[in-house]
Design a protein around this motif. Structure first.
Motif, PDB file in Angstrom:
ATOM      1  N   VAL A   1       4.182   1.839   2.282  1.00 38.12           N
ATOM      2  CA  VAL A   1       5.264   2.724   1.853  1.00 38.12           C
ATOM      3  C   VAL A   1       4.755   4.156   1.955  1.00 38.12           C
ATOM      4  CG1 VAL A   1       6.832   3.307  -0.029  1.00 38.12           C
ATOM      5  CG2 VAL A   1       6.104   0.925   0.286  1.00 38.12           C
ATOM      6  N   ALA A   2       5.358   4.933   2.846  1.00 36.45           N
ATOM      7  CA  ALA A   2       4.869   6.290   3.067  1.00 36.45           C
ATOM      8  C   ALA A   2       6.023   7.214   3.444  1.00 36.45           C
ATOM      9  CB  ALA A   2       3.790   6.296   4.151  1.00 36.45           C
ATOM     10  N   HIS A   3       5.690   8.467   3.640  1.00 33.48           N
ATOM     11  CA  HIS A   3       6.659   9.506   4.019  1.00 33.48           C
ATOM     12  C   HIS A   3       6.348   9.954   5.449  1.00 33.48           C
ATOM     13  CE1 HIS A   3       3.392  12.359   3.244  1.00 33.48           C
ATOM     14  NE2 HIS A   3       3.148  11.614   2.170  1.00 33.48           N
ATOM     15  N   PRO A   4       7.291  10.624   6.103  1.00 35.82           N
ATOM     16  CA  PRO A   4       7.102  10.966   7.523  1.00 35.82           C
ATOM     17  C   PRO A   4       5.833  11.745   7.844  1.00 35.82           C
ATOM     18  CG  PRO A   4       9.382  11.227   6.929  1.00 35.82           C
ATOM     19  CD  PRO A   4       8.642  10.948   5.643  1.00 35.82           C
TER      20      PRO A   4
ATOM     21  N   LEU B   1       0.880  -1.165   0.000  1.00 38.12           N
ATOM     22  CA  LEU B   1       0.000   0.000   0.000  1.00 38.12           C
ATOM     23  C   LEU B   1       0.916   1.213   0.000  1.00 38.12           C
ATOM     24  CD1 LEU B   1      -1.325  -2.344   1.996  1.00 38.12           C
ATOM     25  CD2 LEU B   1      -3.177  -0.699   1.948  1.00 38.12           C
ATOM     26  N   THR B   2       0.713   2.133  -0.919  1.00 35.80           N
ATOM     27  CA  THR B   2       1.667   3.225  -1.069  1.00 35.80           C
ATOM     28  C   THR B   2       1.016   4.599  -0.983  1.00 35.80           C
ATOM     29  OG1 THR B   2       3.383   4.185  -2.480  1.00 35.80           O
ATOM     30  CG2 THR B   2       1.551   3.098  -3.602  1.00 35.80           C
ATOM     31  N   ALA B   3       1.695   5.474  -0.263  1.00 34.04           N
ATOM     32  CA  ALA B   3       1.297   6.882  -0.177  1.00 34.04           C
ATOM     33  C   ALA B   3       2.362   7.758  -0.834  1.00 34.04           C
ATOM     34  CB  ALA B   3       1.098   7.279   1.288  1.00 34.04           C
ATOM     35  N   VAL B   4       3.199   7.155  -1.680  1.00 31.94           N
ATOM     36  CA  VAL B   4       4.257   7.909  -2.368  1.00 31.94           C
ATOM     37  C   VAL B   4       4.153   7.694  -3.877  1.00 31.94           C
ATOM     38  CG1 VAL B   4       5.815   7.792  -0.376  1.00 31.94           C
ATOM     39  CG2 VAL B   4       5.991   6.077  -2.170  1.00 31.94           C
TER      40      VAL B   4
ATOM     41  N   VAL C   1      -1.378  -1.069  -4.063  1.00 34.82           N
ATOM     42  CA  VAL C   1      -2.589  -0.278  -3.855  1.00 34.82           C
ATOM     43  C   VAL C   1      -2.169   1.173  -3.634  1.00 34.82           C
ATOM     44  CG1 VAL C   1      -4.620   0.051  -2.395  1.00 34.82           C
ATOM     45  CG2 VAL C   1      -3.737  -2.274  -2.815  1.00 34.82           C
ATOM     46  N   ASP C   2      -2.642   2.067  -4.475  1.00 29.26           N
ATOM     47  CA  ASP C   2      -2.296   3.491  -4.382  1.00 29.26           C
ATOM     48  C   ASP C   2      -3.191   4.176  -3.353  1.00 29.26           C
ATOM     49  OD1 ASP C   2      -1.617   6.145  -4.751  1.00 29.26           O
ATOM     50  OD2 ASP C   2      -1.910   6.118  -6.919  1.00 29.26           O
TER      51      ASP C   2
END
Length: 185
Positions: free
Chosen positions: A90-93, A38-41, A69-70
């Motif tokens: 997968v994400a950013h701070p 699952l990605t937030a980038v 999954v976006d």
């Protein structure tokens, strides 16, 4: 890839595909038994490309590419509601900080990855308290991944093809039998 310009003017950063695959192989060893990502980038930045384009196809997952999954348009609450055992997030701070504010209890065997900027130690500790294993990756558009850590405040451990540079403030990467030098930001 292109840098964002956060540390100067945006510029082009070229990488050998073989070097990126080597990194992905090392990262896949740190992230066994994943079922989906699952990605937030965004995939057009090197961090997103490594984790959402190459990693799902890594040899460790050869039985079938991992589904991606976006979540870039979703809220942290949506992420928490959709999590299942075996997920890699997968994400950013900033996204992780918003997730931590929800104080969720994560399903068993969910792993998160944070990169793109330093993840605040309080955020990492809060996520760990909820049951998330968080892998923090240090790198840049110029270097790709350099090192990783799993504990807030711990030193980053260099990936095996990196070493400290002979000069202060530099690192060196082995590429095709030779060592390339990079300044640390």
């Amino acid at each position: 890839f292109r840098t964002s310009g956060s540390s100067g003017m945006p510029k082009r950063c070229a990488h050998l595909l073989a070097s990126l695959w080597r990194e992905v192989d090392e990262l896949a060893c740190l992230l066994p038994h994943r079922r989906r990502i699952l990605t937030a980038v965004a995939a057009h930045h090197i961090y997103g490309f490594l984790f959402t384009v190459l990693l799902p196809q890594a040899a460790r997952f050869a039985h079938a590419p991992l589904p991606v999954v976006d979540l870039r348009g979703a809220s942290p609450a949506t992420l928490v509601a959709r999590l299942a055992p075996g997920d890699l997030v997968v994400a950013h701070p900033d996204f992780w900080s918003a997730v931590a504010a929800l104080a969720p209890d994560f399903p068993e065997d969910v792993v998160g990855v944070s990169s793109g900027a330093p993840c605040p130690d309080d955020t990492a500790r809060s996520l760990a308290a909820g049951g998330l294993r968080l892998l923090q990756v240090y790198g840049s558009s110029e270097t790709a991944g350099v090192g990783a850590r799993e504990e807030a405040g711990a030193p980053y451990l260099l990936l095996p093809y990196w070493r400290r540079g002979a000069q202060e403030g530099t690192i060196e990467r082995e590429v095709g039998g030779e060592w390339r030098h990079y300044p640390l930001q």
